[in-house]
Design a protein around this motif. Structure first.
Motif, mmCIF file in Angstrom:
data_model
loop_
_atom_site.group_PDB
_atom_site.id
_atom_site.type_symbol
_atom_site.label_atom_id
_atom_site.label_comp_id
_atom_site.label_asym_id
_atom_site.label_seq_id
_atom_site.Cartn_x
_atom_site.Cartn_y
_atom_site.Cartn_z
ATOM 1 N N ASP A 50 -55.734 47.016 19.300
ATOM 2 C CA ASP A 50 -56.716 48.076 19.064
ATOM 3 C C ASP A 50 -57.777 48.034 20.155
ATOM 4 O OD1 ASP A 50 -58.606 49.874 18.194
ATOM 5 O OD2 ASP A 50 -59.017 48.873 16.283
ATOM 6 N N VAL A 51 -57.730 48.994 21.067
ATOM 7 C CA VAL A 51 -58.616 48.950 22.233
ATOM 8 C C VAL A 51 -60.084 49.144 21.869
ATOM 9 C CG1 VAL A 51 -56.809 49.695 23.817
ATOM 10 C CG2 VAL A 51 -58.254 51.410 22.712
ATOM 11 N N ASP A 52 -60.366 49.629 20.677
ATOM 12 C CA ASP A 52 -61.752 49.821 20.268
ATOM 13 C C ASP A 52 -62.243 48.720 19.333
ATOM 14 O OD1 ASP A 52 -62.348 52.316 21.598
ATOM 15 O OD2 ASP A 52 -60.947 53.267 20.201
ATOM 16 N N GLY A 53 -61.380 47.741 19.053
ATOM 17 C CA GLY A 53 -61.736 46.710 18.092
ATOM 18 C C GLY A 53 -62.209 45.417 18.731
ATOM 19 N N PRO A 54 -62.822 44.546 17.919
ATOM 20 C CA PRO A 54 -63.370 43.292 18.443
ATOM 21 C C PRO A 54 -62.312 42.252 18.786
ATOM 22 C CG PRO A 54 -63.636 43.378 16.061
ATOM 23 C CD PRO A 54 -63.097 44.715 16.474
ATOM 24 N N VAL A 55 -61.125 42.352 18.181
ATOM 25 C CA VAL A 55 -60.109 41.326 18.426
ATOM 26 C C VAL A 55 -59.602 41.379 19.858
ATOM 27 C CG1 VAL A 55 -57.840 40.439 17.753
ATOM 28 C CG2 VAL A 55 -59.421 41.265 15.998
ATOM 29 N N LEU A 56 -59.279 42.578 20.332
ATOM 30 C CA LEU A 56 -58.794 42.697 21.708
ATOM 31 C C LEU A 56 -59.859 42.244 22.698
ATOM 32 C CD1 LEU A 56 -56.664 43.474 23.738
ATOM 33 C CD2 LEU A 56 -57.459 45.838 23.630
ATOM 34 N N ARG A 57 -61.103 42.611 22.433
ATOM 35 C CA ARG A 57 -62.189 42.163 23.316
ATOM 36 C C ARG A 57 -62.225 40.639 23.385
ATOM 37 N NH1 ARG A 57 -67.446 44.021 25.075
ATOM 38 N NH2 ARG A 57 -66.936 46.054 24.182
ATOM 39 N N GLU A 58 -62.120 39.989 22.230
ATOM 40 C CA GLU A 58 -62.145 38.524 22.219
ATOM 41 C C GLU A 58 -60.929 37.942 22.932
ATOM 42 O OE1 GLU A 58 -62.330 34.654 19.194
ATOM 43 O OE2 GLU A 58 -62.641 36.678 18.394
ATOM 44 N N LEU A 59 -59.776 38.577 22.760
ATOM 45 C CA LEU A 59 -58.575 38.102 23.441
ATOM 46 C C LEU A 59 -58.721 38.187 24.960
ATOM 47 C CD1 LEU A 59 -55.792 39.666 21.172
ATOM 48 C CD2 LEU A 59 -56.352 37.240 21.381
ATOM 49 N N VAL A 60 -59.291 39.285 25.437
ATOM 50 C CA VAL A 60 -59.524 39.439 26.873
ATOM 51 C C VAL A 60 -60.476 38.352 27.365
ATOM 52 C CG1 VAL A 60 -60.538 40.906 28.660
ATOM 53 C CG2 VAL A 60 -59.052 41.915 26.918
ATOM 54 N N GLU A 61 -61.559 38.150 26.652
ATOM 55 C CA GLU A 61 -62.543 37.151 27.064
ATOM 56 C C GLU A 61 -61.934 35.749 27.079
ATOM 57 O OE1 GLU A 61 -65.698 37.744 24.300
ATOM 58 O OE2 GLU A 61 -66.399 39.619 25.235
ATOM 59 N N ARG A 62 -61.141 35.447 26.063
ATOM 60 C CA ARG A 62 -60.529 34.112 26.000
ATOM 61 C C ARG A 62 -59.504 33.914 27.121
ATOM 62 N NH1 ARG A 62 -61.084 30.713 21.753
ATOM 63 N NH2 ARG A 62 -62.450 31.395 20.063
ATOM 64 N N ALA A 63 -58.705 34.946 27.387
ATOM 65 C CA ALA A 63 -57.693 34.826 28.439
ATOM 66 C C ALA A 63 -58.350 34.665 29.806
ATOM 67 C CB ALA A 63 -56.769 36.040 28.418
ATOM 68 N N VAL A 64 -59.394 35.433 30.068
ATOM 69 C CA VAL A 64 -60.103 35.309 31.350
ATOM 70 C C VAL A 64 -60.739 33.928 31.464
ATOM 71 C CG1 VAL A 64 -62.037 36.159 32.726
ATOM 72 C CG2 VAL A 64 -60.499 37.778 31.609
ATOM 73 N N GLN A 65 -61.278 33.413 30.366
ATOM 74 C CA GLN A 65 -61.891 32.084 30.393
ATOM 75 C C GLN A 65 -60.865 31.012 30.738
ATOM 76 O OE1 GLN A 65 -65.488 31.465 29.668
ATOM 77 N NE2 GLN A 65 -64.703 29.825 30.992
ATOM 78 N N VAL A 66 -59.663 31.133 30.171
ATOM 79 C CA VAL A 66 -58.600 30.178 30.503
ATOM 80 C C VAL A 66 -58.320 30.208 31.998
ATOM 81 C CG1 VAL A 66 -56.124 29.694 30.285
ATOM 82 C CG2 VAL A 66 -57.482 30.159 28.229
#
Length: 360
Positions: free
Chosen positions: A207-223
């Protein structure tokens, strides 16, 4: 105020994630540049015009350079065309390149910036999930040859990465799904919470408007930022970011890049999971988990091409190969990457049979 999340890559540059982050583009380019080469695919004319207007208003001489879409952009011919444009417009070492688009575009723009005058500044502006979590971050740039993917390239860190999540709203669903393969990869090699979030609600993960995808992007970039900051030039640790890529790149090459990168990497992760299990490294439950997580997102987990010899030849040209020794990034468990060197032919073929048998 628009919510943004900034991740430092070893203190060298930042990845800024959020809505409306492109307003920092002028700040990143700086006041020493007079000219900016804006590299973008033809599928993004509106975004390209918006960036051009912003840069022109800031006083830059903007040269707009459309390039072919996807992997068709990553050729020596396209790169040479951009070098010609840079030369014709008198670009100097203080001028800049902006890569606007998906992972192929940012790979190309970064390589052109790295090679022009032995290095000019580049700002990466990824507009796809794949670009945001992988290609635009880390400073690896490259183009393809007939012999393999990314065999020609350079390490050239950007001066910044601007990941505007609002661009994902116009991304085709198939491309969004494909980009999730790189997110899943980060979950398996380093951050199990990524897998848990997807398993809890795969629909929310997309869901591009939801908080889960945002968190997934942030976590993947952090890795990726954590790994890259410790090993910029892929001398050791950074190889773990290639999990699933040895077999995945082979599929891309054999299929003449008709597969999306993320789709090929998804199958590549299952292949190397089967290989690690056969070698006594990875428990069977973790192999099953690979298939379950990827399938829940709509990603492929099998390959029915019947091209084993071609795939093996392509893998032998992989960047991790040393001499005639095939080397794979493998897992001993979730979050426990290792290297599997020189597996026996029987193991290699057995893993291929395992991913072929699951074809429905």
């Amino acid at each position: 105020m628009t919510q943004t999340h900034t991740i430092s890559v070893g203190g060298a540059y930042d990845v800024v994630i959020g809505d409306g982050v492109w307003d920092r583009l002028v700040e990143l380019i700086g006041d020493q540049a007079q000219r900016v080469l804006l590299v973008h695919p033809p599928t993004l004319p509106t975004y390209a015009e918006s960036v051009r207007e912003t840069l022109t208003a800031a006083g830059y001489d903007v040269v707009v350079a459309p390039v072919p879409d996807a992997e068709r952009a990553k050729t020596a011919e396209v790169a040479a065309g951009l070098w010609q444009v840079l030369g014709q417009h008198g670009f100097t070492r203080t001028d800049a390149v902006v890569g606007l688009g998906g992972g192929a575009t940012t790979d190309l723009a970064g390589f052109v910036a790295a090679s022009w005058l032995r290095g000019v500044p580049v700002v990466q502006v990824p507009t796809t999930l794949l670009g945001m979590v992988d290609a635009a971050v880390g400073g690896k740039t490259g183009i393809n040859t007939a012999e393999g993917k990314n065999l020609v390239g350079a390490f050239h860190p950007p001066v910044g990465v601007l990941a505007d999540l609002s661009t994902l709203r116009t991304l085709p669903h198939a491309d969004l799904v494909a980009g999730m393969a790189e997110v899943v990869k980060c979950g398996f090699i380093a951050d199990p919470r990524i897998l848990e979030l997807i398993e809890a609600d795969p629909t929310a993960a997309l869901d591009v408007d939801g908080p889960v995808l945002r968190e997934l992007v942030e976590r993947a970039v952090q890795v990726k930022a954590d790994v890259v900051s410790q090993d910029l030039r892929e001398s050791s640790l950074r190889e773990i970011l290639n999990y699933g890529h040895t077999f995945g790149h082979a599929i891309e090459q054999v299929e003449q890049y008709s597969w999306r990168h993320g789709e090929a990497v998804a199958v590549g992760m299952v292949y190397v999971a089967e290989l690690a299990h056969a070698a006594g490294l990875l428990p069977a439950d973790d192999v099953v988990r690979h298939r379950r997580v990827l399938t829940s997102l709509g990603l492929p987990t099998s390959y029915a091409g019947g091209r084993w010899e071609d795939l093996l030849a392509a893998m032998r040209r992989d960047k991790k190969t040393r001499g005639s020794l095939l080397r794979f990034v493998a897992l001993e468990g979730v979050g426990r990457p290792t290297r599997l060197e020189g597996p026996a032919d029987a193991l290699l073929q057995g893993a291929y049979a395992a991913i072929s048998e699951h074809v429905s």
